[in-house]
Scaffold this active site. Structure first.
Site, PDB file in Angstrom:
ATOM      1  N   TYR A  94       0.824  -1.225   0.000  1.00 15.03           N
ATOM      2  CA  TYR A  94       0.000   0.000   0.000  1.00 15.03           C
ATOM      3  C   TYR A  94       0.852   1.266   0.000  1.00 15.03           C
ATOM      4  CZ  TYR A  94      -3.692  -3.132   1.851  1.00 15.03           C
ATOM      5  OH  TYR A  94      -4.579  -4.147   2.062  1.00 15.03           O
ATOM      6  N   HIS A 103      -0.065 -11.719   2.084  1.00 16.90           N
ATOM      7  CA  HIS A 103      -1.126 -10.904   1.474  1.00 16.90           C
ATOM      8  C   HIS A 103      -2.042 -11.731   0.556  1.00 16.90           C
ATOM      9  CE1 HIS A 103      -1.929  -6.450   0.322  1.00 16.90           C
ATOM     10  NE2 HIS A 103      -3.030  -7.157   0.200  1.00 16.90           N
TER      11      HIS A 103
HETATM   12  N1  LIG Z   1      -5.998  -8.295   2.261  1.00 14.19           N
HETATM   13  C1  LIG Z   1      -6.410  -7.813   1.108  1.00 14.19           C
HETATM   14  O1  LIG Z   1      -6.192  -8.408   0.042  1.00 14.19           O
HETATM   15  C2  LIG Z   1      -7.166  -6.541   1.078  1.00 14.19           C
HETATM   16  C3  LIG Z   1      -7.211  -5.745   2.199  1.00 14.19           C
HETATM   17  N2  LIG Z   1      -7.896  -4.557   2.224  1.00 14.19           N
HETATM   18  C4  LIG Z   1      -7.934  -3.800   3.502  1.00 14.19           C
HETATM   19  O2  LIG Z   1      -9.286  -3.526   3.837  1.00 14.19           O
HETATM   20  C5  LIG Z   1      -9.432  -2.119   4.007  1.00 14.19           C
HETATM   21  C6  LIG Z   1     -10.848  -1.676   3.680  1.00 14.19           C
HETATM   22  O3  LIG Z   1     -11.195  -2.004   2.357  1.00 14.19           O
HETATM   23  P1  LIG Z   1     -11.419  -0.898   1.217  1.00 14.19           P
HETATM   24  O4  LIG Z   1     -11.227  -1.596  -0.065  1.00 14.19           O
HETATM   25  O5  LIG Z   1     -10.579   0.281   1.535  1.00 14.19           O
HETATM   26  O6  LIG Z   1     -12.975  -0.558   1.284  1.00 14.19           O
HETATM   27  P2  LIG Z   1     -14.086  -0.175   2.383  1.00 14.19           P
HETATM   28  O7  LIG Z   1     -15.193  -1.142   2.208  1.00 14.19           O
HETATM   29  O8  LIG Z   1     -13.496   0.016   3.719  1.00 14.19           O
HETATM   30  O9  LIG Z   1     -14.605   1.233   1.810  1.00 14.19           O
HETATM   31  C7  LIG Z   1     -13.816   2.390   1.858  1.00 14.19           C
HETATM   32  C8  LIG Z   1     -14.575   3.500   1.124  1.00 14.19           C
HETATM   33  O10 LIG Z   1     -15.822   3.729   1.774  1.00 14.19           O
HETATM   34  C9  LIG Z   1     -15.906   5.083   2.215  1.00 14.19           C
HETATM   35  N3  LIG Z   1     -16.533   5.044   3.551  1.00 14.19           N
HETATM   36  C10 LIG Z   1     -15.938   4.769   4.743  1.00 14.19           C
HETATM   37  N4  LIG Z   1     -16.830   4.768   5.742  1.00 14.19           N
HETATM   38  C11 LIG Z   1     -18.034   5.037   5.181  1.00 14.19           C
HETATM   39  C12 LIG Z   1     -19.354   5.151   5.702  1.00 14.19           C
HETATM   40  N5  LIG Z   1     -19.615   4.993   7.005  1.00 14.19           N
HETATM   41  N6  LIG Z   1     -20.353   5.433   4.833  1.00 14.19           N
HETATM   42  C13 LIG Z   1     -20.101   5.598   3.499  1.00 14.19           C
HETATM   43  N7  LIG Z   1     -18.880   5.490   2.943  1.00 14.19           N
HETATM   44  C14 LIG Z   1     -17.853   5.203   3.781  1.00 14.19           C
HETATM   45  C15 LIG Z   1     -14.485   5.607   2.246  1.00 14.19           C
HETATM   46  O11 LIG Z   1     -14.435   6.987   1.943  1.00 14.19           O
HETATM   47  P3  LIG Z   1     -13.855   8.067   3.019  1.00 14.19           P
HETATM   48  O12 LIG Z   1     -12.403   7.747   3.232  1.00 14.19           O
HETATM   49  O13 LIG Z   1     -14.054   9.370   2.301  1.00 14.19           O
HETATM   50  O14 LIG Z   1     -14.688   7.943   4.254  1.00 14.19           O
HETATM   51  C16 LIG Z   1     -13.833   4.801   1.122  1.00 14.19           C
HETATM   52  O15 LIG Z   1     -14.081   5.414  -0.131  1.00 14.19           O
HETATM   53  C17 LIG Z   1      -8.363  -1.530   3.079  1.00 14.19           C
HETATM   54  O16 LIG Z   1      -8.134  -0.162   3.323  1.00 14.19           O
HETATM   55  C18 LIG Z   1      -7.217  -2.458   3.387  1.00 14.19           C
HETATM   56  O17 LIG Z   1      -6.613  -2.086   4.626  1.00 14.19           O
HETATM   57  C19 LIG Z   1      -8.591  -4.152   1.097  1.00 14.19           C
HETATM   58  C20 LIG Z   1      -8.560  -4.887  -0.073  1.00 14.19           C
HETATM   59  C21 LIG Z   1      -7.857  -6.143  -0.175  1.00 14.19           C
HETATM   60  O1  LIG Z   2      -5.834  -3.700  -1.244  1.00 16.61           O
HETATM   61  C1  LIG Z   2      -5.352  -4.848  -1.165  1.00 16.61           C
HETATM   62  O2  LIG Z   2      -4.973  -5.342  -0.096  1.00 16.61           O
HETATM   63  C2  LIG Z   2      -5.224  -5.658  -2.359  1.00 16.61           C
HETATM   64  O3  LIG Z   2      -4.848  -6.790  -2.297  1.00 16.61           O
HETATM   65  C3  LIG Z   2      -5.564  -5.016  -3.664  1.00 16.61           C
HETATM   66  O4  LIG Z   2      -5.080  -5.766  -4.723  1.00 16.61           O
HETATM   67  C4  LIG Z   2      -7.023  -4.870  -3.871  1.00 16.61           C
HETATM   68  O5  LIG Z   2      -7.577  -6.112  -3.853  1.00 16.61           O
HETATM   69  C5  LIG Z   2      -7.252  -4.102  -5.113  1.00 16.61           C
HETATM   70  O6  LIG Z   2      -7.388  -2.924  -5.035  1.00 16.61           O
HETATM   71  C6  LIG Z   2      -7.275  -4.774  -6.413  1.00 16.61           C
HETATM   72  O7  LIG Z   2      -7.653  -3.880  -7.411  1.00 16.61           O
END
Ligand SMILES: NC(=O)C1=CN([C@@H]2O[C@H](COP(=O)(O)OP(=O)(O)OC[C@H]3O[C@@H](n4cnc5c(N)ncnc54)[C@H](OP(=O)(O)O)[C@@H]3O)[C@@H](O)[C@H]2O)C=CC1
Ligand SMILES: O=C(O)C(=O)[C@@H](O)[C@H](O)C(=O)CO
Length: 275
Positions: free
Chosen positions: A49, A107
């Site tokens: 990230y 990951h």
């Molecule tokens: N292990 C893996 O492979 C992965 C891990 N992750 C982890 O999971 C975390 C969360 O997933 P992510 O993909 O970011 O998505 P989320 O489902 O957490 O959504 C985040 C989005 O929702 C908005 N948001 C946050 N709170 C609210 C609310 N209460 N109401 C409406 N909108 C809201 C945020 O905007 P704003 O900031 O403006 O509030 C942002 O645009 C990631 O940040 C990462 O740490 C994600 C993907 C893959």
């Molecule tokens: O955000 C993460 O942790 C991921 O593994 C990303 O690859 C995520 O799944 C993504 O944004 C893929 O487009």
């Protein structure tokens, strides 16, 4: 105080954490700083990230004791392998400016690369050496979990997977419960998508006088999963942590789970690769 789950190694894991996938131009130190002020004690980052620096700066600058904060980071595909995993942790510790990683995850399993067992062996040794407190995985299926258990005898304490109302992962959650693995939910809000406007969620929000986001995060909690919502907005950060003052009915939980239609981003851990 946020309630905690207890990991199989005895570590308390806060029931909600902060995601840190960065929006363009976002100041991650400020995002994590306001989250710590709001009461978050679990912060989810990854080498990939490029937010470890901001996370570490915020943790070191915070008035919250380091011992009360649990920082998770992850080993990317480019560092799979026994020695490569050690290099990944060395880089993450330097980026974070911390002495120890609280929770280290693989990951993605990358089964075609076929090095996740060696990576896992390295993590077991790094835990013994004290570089890492707890070890877990992300995006592992039952078959990947079975394999590391068979080949090393050590199960992860956490599996962080895609989980939201479109993809409730009932079978994998049942496997985790049977094997003492805590489920963490990534993209718990479906990235703030139109999902939050759907009837079962909007109806429950009106019934409990809370936001749609709070309903979805409470749904995760009642499924026994730990959501990791990402927000850089201090009001939404506070809201996303404030899910312990109401309870969804069984009917509301079922109605939200019935929105199931599959993964949002077509990232099947058996085939998806990122490095
Ligand atoms: N292990 C893996 O492979 C992965 C891990 N992750 C982890 O999971 C975390 C969360 O997933 P992510 O993909 O970011 O998505 P989320 O489902 O957490 O959504 C985040 C989005 O929702 C908005 N948001 C946050 N709170 C609210 C609310 N209460 N109401 C409406 N909108 C809201 C945020 O905007 P704003 O900031 O403006 O509030 C942002 O645009 C990631 O940040 C990462 O740490 C994600 C993907 C893959
Ligand atoms: O955000 C993460 O942790 C991921 O593994 C990303 O690859 C995520 O799944 C993504 O944004 C893929 O487009």
């Amino acid at each position: 105080m946020t309630p905690t789950f207890t990991l199989a190694d005895g570590t308390p894991l806060p029931a909600v954490g902060l995601g840190t996938v960065k929006a363009h131009g976002e100041d991650m130190t400020a995002t994590v700083g306001s989250a710590l002020d709001a009461g978050y004690r679990l912060i989810d980052t990854a080498l990939r990230y490029e937010t470890e620096g901001g996370v570490g700066d915020a943790v070191r600058a915070s008035s919250v004791s380091r011992d009360d904060i649990l920082v998770t980071t992850k080993i990317p595909g480019r560092h799979h392998g026994y020695d490569e995993a050690k290099e990944s942790v060395r880089l993450s510790l330097a980026n974070l400016g911390l002495e120890q990683i609280d929770l280290l995850l693989i990951h993605w399993p990358l089964p075609k690369v076929d090095k996740y067992v060696d990576t896992w062996r390295s993590m077991i040794d790094m835990q013994k050496d004290g570089l890492v407190k707890s070890i877990g995985v992300s995006n592992f299926t039952e078959a990947h979990l079975d394999r590391i258990a068979q080949e090393t005898g050590v199960l992860p304490v956490v599996n962080q997977v895609e989980l939201h109302p479109y993809f409730p992962q009932a079978d994998l959650r049942a496997y985790h419960a049977e094997h003492g693995i805590v489920t963490e939910s990534w993209s718990p809000l479906g990235r703030g998508s139109e999902l939050l406007k759907l009837a079962p969620i909007a109806d429950a929000a009106a019934a409990h006088d809370v936001s749609a986001g709070q309903v979805v995060l409470r749904w995760h909690h009642q499924l026994g999963a730990v959501p990791l919502p990402k927000s850089s907005n201090p009001d939404r950060q506070r809201q996303n942590l404030d899910i312990f003052g109401f309870e969804l009915t069984d009917a509301e939980v079922s109605a939200i789970s019935s929105l199931e239609r599959g993964r949002i981003w077509d990232q099947d851990p058996d085939t998806y690769e990122e490095f």
